[in-house]
Motif scaffolding. Structure first.
Motif, PDB file in Angstrom:
ATOM      1  N   SER A   1      71.054  57.807 -31.661  1.00 25.13           N
ATOM      2  CA  SER A   1      70.450  59.040 -30.988  1.00 25.13           C
ATOM      3  C   SER A   1      70.789  59.319 -29.659  1.00 25.13           C
ATOM      4  CB  SER A   1      68.877  58.898 -31.235  1.00 25.13           C
ATOM      5  OG  SER A   1      68.571  59.009 -32.577  1.00 25.13           O
ATOM      6  N   THR A   2      71.015  58.050 -28.731  1.00 23.18           N
ATOM      7  CA  THR A   2      71.450  58.413 -27.601  1.00 23.18           C
ATOM      8  C   THR A   2      72.757  59.028 -27.324  1.00 23.18           C
ATOM      9  OG1 THR A   2      69.986  56.521 -26.704  1.00 23.18           O
ATOM     10  CG2 THR A   2      71.606  57.446 -25.236  1.00 23.18           C
ATOM     11  N   LEU A   3      73.602  58.606 -28.185  1.00 15.90           N
ATOM     12  CA  LEU A   3      74.979  59.033 -28.311  1.00 15.90           C
ATOM     13  C   LEU A   3      75.205  60.640 -28.639  1.00 15.90           C
ATOM     14  CD1 LEU A   3      77.839  58.382 -27.964  1.00 15.90           C
ATOM     15  CD2 LEU A   3      78.172  57.809 -30.386  1.00 15.90           C
ATOM     16  N   MET A   4      74.261  60.750 -29.606  1.00 11.60           N
ATOM     17  CA  MET A   4      74.294  62.593 -30.001  1.00 11.60           C
ATOM     18  C   MET A   4      73.585  63.259 -28.877  1.00 11.60           C
ATOM     19  SD  MET A   4      76.005  62.596 -32.930  1.00 11.60           S
ATOM     20  CE  MET A   4      76.986  61.171 -32.044  1.00 11.60           C
ATOM     21  N   SER A   5      72.619  62.810 -28.334  1.00 14.62           N
ATOM     22  CA  SER A   5      71.890  63.449 -27.130  1.00 14.62           C
ATOM     23  C   SER A   5      72.964  63.541 -26.132  1.00 14.62           C
ATOM     24  CB  SER A   5      70.737  62.640 -26.520  1.00 14.62           C
ATOM     25  OG  SER A   5      69.706  62.585 -27.695  1.00 14.62           O
ATOM     26  N   ILE A   6      73.830  62.699 -25.769  1.00 15.62           N
ATOM     27  CA  ILE A   6      74.590  63.038 -24.802  1.00 15.62           C
ATOM     28  C   ILE A   6      75.839  64.022 -25.463  1.00 15.62           C
ATOM     29  CG2 ILE A   6      77.000  62.033 -23.652  1.00 15.62           C
ATOM     30  CD1 ILE A   6      75.135  59.267 -23.766  1.00 15.62           C
ATOM     31  N   LEU A   7      76.287  64.232 -26.506  1.00 16.43           N
ATOM     32  CA  LEU A   7      76.928  64.901 -26.726  1.00 16.43           C
ATOM     33  C   LEU A   7      76.489  66.329 -26.832  1.00 16.43           C
ATOM     34  CD1 LEU A   7      79.966  65.690 -28.373  1.00 16.43           C
ATOM     35  CD2 LEU A   7      78.700  65.230 -30.547  1.00 16.43           C
ATOM     36  N   TYR A   8      75.295  66.529 -27.165  1.00 17.48           N
ATOM     37  CA  TYR A   8      74.464  68.003 -27.195  1.00 17.48           C
ATOM     38  C   TYR A   8      74.070  68.268 -25.757  1.00 17.48           C
ATOM     39  CZ  TYR A   8      69.839  66.676 -28.474  1.00 17.48           C
ATOM     40  OH  TYR A   8      68.723  65.893 -28.607  1.00 17.48           O
ATOM     41  N   GLY A   9      74.124  67.288 -24.598  1.00 14.79           N
ATOM     42  CA  GLY A   9      73.692  67.629 -23.445  1.00 14.79           C
ATOM     43  C   GLY A   9      72.293  67.405 -23.014  1.00 14.79           C
ATOM     44  N   PHE A  10      71.706  66.841 -23.954  1.00 15.13           N
ATOM     45  CA  PHE A  10      70.375  66.335 -23.351  1.00 15.13           C
ATOM     46  C   PHE A  10      70.263  65.175 -22.320  1.00 15.13           C
ATOM     47  CE2 PHE A  10      66.105  64.056 -24.061  1.00 15.13           C
ATOM     48  CZ  PHE A  10      65.453  65.134 -23.772  1.00 15.13           C
ATOM     49  N   TYR A  11      71.269  64.308 -22.674  1.00  9.80           N
ATOM     50  CA  TYR A  11      71.460  63.258 -21.650  1.00  9.80           C
ATOM     51  C   TYR A  11      73.028  63.506 -21.023  1.00  9.80           C
ATOM     52  CZ  TYR A  11      67.519  60.436 -23.605  1.00  9.80           C
ATOM     53  OH  TYR A  11      66.336  60.115 -23.724  1.00  9.80           O
ATOM     54  N   GLN A  12      73.251  62.753 -19.957  1.00  6.44           N
ATOM     55  CA  GLN A  12      74.551  62.721 -19.401  1.00  6.44           C
ATOM     56  C   GLN A  12      74.991  61.316 -19.454  1.00  6.44           C
ATOM     57  OE1 GLN A  12      76.099  65.789 -18.114  1.00  6.44           O
ATOM     58  NE2 GLN A  12      74.118  66.264 -19.148  1.00  6.44           N
ATOM     59  N   ALA A  13      75.870  60.948 -19.835  1.00 11.19           N
ATOM     60  CA  ALA A  13      76.772  59.917 -19.956  1.00 11.19           C
ATOM     61  C   ALA A  13      76.754  58.913 -18.480  1.00 11.19           C
ATOM     62  CB  ALA A  13      78.217  59.620 -20.493  1.00 11.19           C
ATOM     63  N   ASP A  14      76.744  57.816 -18.163  1.00 17.90           N
ATOM     64  CA  ASP A  14      77.138  57.245 -16.763  1.00 17.90           C
ATOM     65  C   ASP A  14      78.400  57.290 -16.804  1.00 17.90           C
ATOM     66  OD1 ASP A  14      74.188  56.821 -16.721  1.00 17.90           O
ATOM     67  OD2 ASP A  14      74.240  54.554 -17.474  1.00 17.90           O
ATOM     68  N   SER A  15      79.169  56.989 -17.559  1.00 16.35           N
ATOM     69  CA  SER A  15      80.641  57.130 -17.445  1.00 16.35           C
ATOM     70  C   SER A  15      81.311  57.553 -18.950  1.00 16.35           C
ATOM     71  CB  SER A  15      81.186  55.864 -17.001  1.00 16.35           C
ATOM     72  OG  SER A  15      81.018  54.936 -17.802  1.00 16.35           O
ATOM     73  N   GLY A  16      82.602  57.838 -18.900  1.00 20.51           N
ATOM     74  CA  GLY A  16      83.136  58.399 -20.151  1.00 20.51           C
ATOM     75  C   GLY A  16      83.657  59.939 -20.023  1.00 20.51           C
ATOM     76  N   GLU A  17      84.216  60.141 -21.011  1.00 22.39           N
ATOM     77  CA  GLU A  17      84.791  61.448 -21.053  1.00 22.39           C
ATOM     78  C   GLU A  17      84.421  62.216 -22.594  1.00 22.39           C
ATOM     79  OE1 GLU A  17      88.599  63.619 -19.275  1.00 22.39           O
ATOM     80  OE2 GLU A  17      88.992  62.243 -21.081  1.00 22.39           O
ATOM     81  N   ILE A  18      84.077  63.458 -22.709  1.00 25.24           N
ATOM     82  CA  ILE A  18      83.961  64.342 -23.792  1.00 25.24           C
ATOM     83  C   ILE A  18      85.196  65.284 -23.978  1.00 25.24           C
ATOM     84  CG2 ILE A  18      82.619  65.872 -25.176  1.00 25.24           C
ATOM     85  CD1 ILE A  18      80.169  64.560 -23.891  1.00 25.24           C
ATOM     86  N   ARG A  19      85.915  65.310 -24.977  1.00 31.56           N
ATOM     87  CA  ARG A  19      86.924  66.453 -25.047  1.00 31.56           C
ATOM     88  C   ARG A  19      86.601  67.084 -26.226  1.00 31.56           C
ATOM     89  NH1 ARG A  19      92.349  62.896 -24.217  1.00 31.56           N
ATOM     90  NH2 ARG A  19      91.673  61.975 -21.954  1.00 31.56           N
ATOM     91  N   VAL A  20      86.674  68.337 -26.052  1.00 37.65           N
ATOM     92  CA  VAL A  20      86.392  69.498 -27.116  1.00 37.65           C
ATOM     93  C   VAL A  20      87.990  70.315 -27.299  1.00 37.65           C
ATOM     94  CG1 VAL A  20      85.381  71.375 -28.034  1.00 37.65           C
ATOM     95  CG2 VAL A  20      84.028  69.771 -26.860  1.00 37.65           C
ATOM     96  N   ALA A  21      88.434  70.241 -28.408  1.00 38.60           N
ATOM     97  CA  ALA A  21      89.888  70.560 -28.808  1.00 38.60           C
ATOM     98  C   ALA A  21      90.836  70.136 -27.650  1.00 38.60           C
ATOM     99  CB  ALA A  21      89.679  72.246 -28.552  1.00 38.60           C
ATOM    100  N   GLY A  22      90.713  68.902 -27.380  1.00 33.07           N
ATOM    101  CA  GLY A  22      91.739  68.341 -26.475  1.00 33.07           C
ATOM    102  C   GLY A  22      91.144  68.489 -24.814  1.00 33.07           C
ATOM    103  N   LYS A  23      90.368  69.417 -24.553  1.00 35.60           N
ATOM    104  CA  LYS A  23      89.922  69.879 -23.218  1.00 35.60           C
ATOM    105  C   LYS A  23      88.822  68.889 -22.861  1.00 35.60           C
ATOM    106  CE  LYS A  23      92.077  74.422 -23.238  1.00 35.60           C
ATOM    107  NZ  LYS A  23      92.383  75.691 -23.217  1.00 35.60           N
ATOM    108  N   ALA A  24      88.730  68.482 -21.564  1.00 40.32           N
ATOM    109  CA  ALA A  24      87.777  67.680 -21.164  1.00 40.32           C
ATOM    110  C   ALA A  24      86.626  68.761 -20.880  1.00 40.32           C
ATOM    111  CB  ALA A  24      87.861  66.776 -19.965  1.00 40.32           C
ATOM    112  N   VAL A  25      85.314  68.426 -21.206  1.00 41.40           N
ATOM    113  CA  VAL A  25      84.106  69.219 -20.883  1.00 41.40           C
ATOM    114  C   VAL A  25      82.958  68.598 -20.314  1.00 41.40           C
ATOM    115  CG1 VAL A  25      84.667  70.998 -22.965  1.00 41.40           C
ATOM    116  CG2 VAL A  25      83.295  68.863 -23.404  1.00 41.40           C
ATOM    117  N   SER A  26      82.331  69.283 -19.702  1.00 40.39           N
ATOM    118  CA  SER A  26      80.817  68.708 -19.262  1.00 40.39           C
ATOM    119  C   SER A  26      79.852  69.320 -19.967  1.00 40.39           C
ATOM    120  CB  SER A  26      80.911  68.667 -17.710  1.00 40.39           C
ATOM    121  OG  SER A  26      79.703  68.362 -17.402  1.00 40.39           O
TER     122      SER A  26
END
Length: 75
Positions: free
Chosen positions: A45-70
């Motif tokens: 649930s924490t991982l999915m909450s990071i993916l949809y923006g409820f939590y922020q990751a302490d480190s790491g990167e999210i990419r959508v269609a190859g582009k880094a997003v916040s």
């Protein structure tokens, strides 16, 4: 090979001394369906909450269609 729709790279999240996610890597290719399974308290649930923006990751990167997003909010 098809481009990943979503990539989570080296995601880490802690709540105080509790490490909910540690170096998580996940790639979801366009047109596929994935399930995240594991024991209670494993960090799903924490991982999915990071993916949809409820939590922020302490480190790491999210990419959508190859582009880094916040993703800062669930909106």
């Amino acid at each position: 090979m098809a481009q990943a729709a979503i990539e989570l790279i080296g995601i880490n999240k802690s709540f105080g001394a509790v490490r909910a996610n540690r170096d998580i890597n996940l790639e979801v290719t366009r047109g596929t369906i994935h399930g995240i399974v594991g024991e209670n308290g494993a960090g799903k649930s924490t991982l999915m909450s990071i993916l949809y923006g409820f939590y922020q990751a302490d480190s790491g990167e999210i990419r959508v269609a190859g582009k880094a997003v916040s993703i800062n909010t669930p909106n």
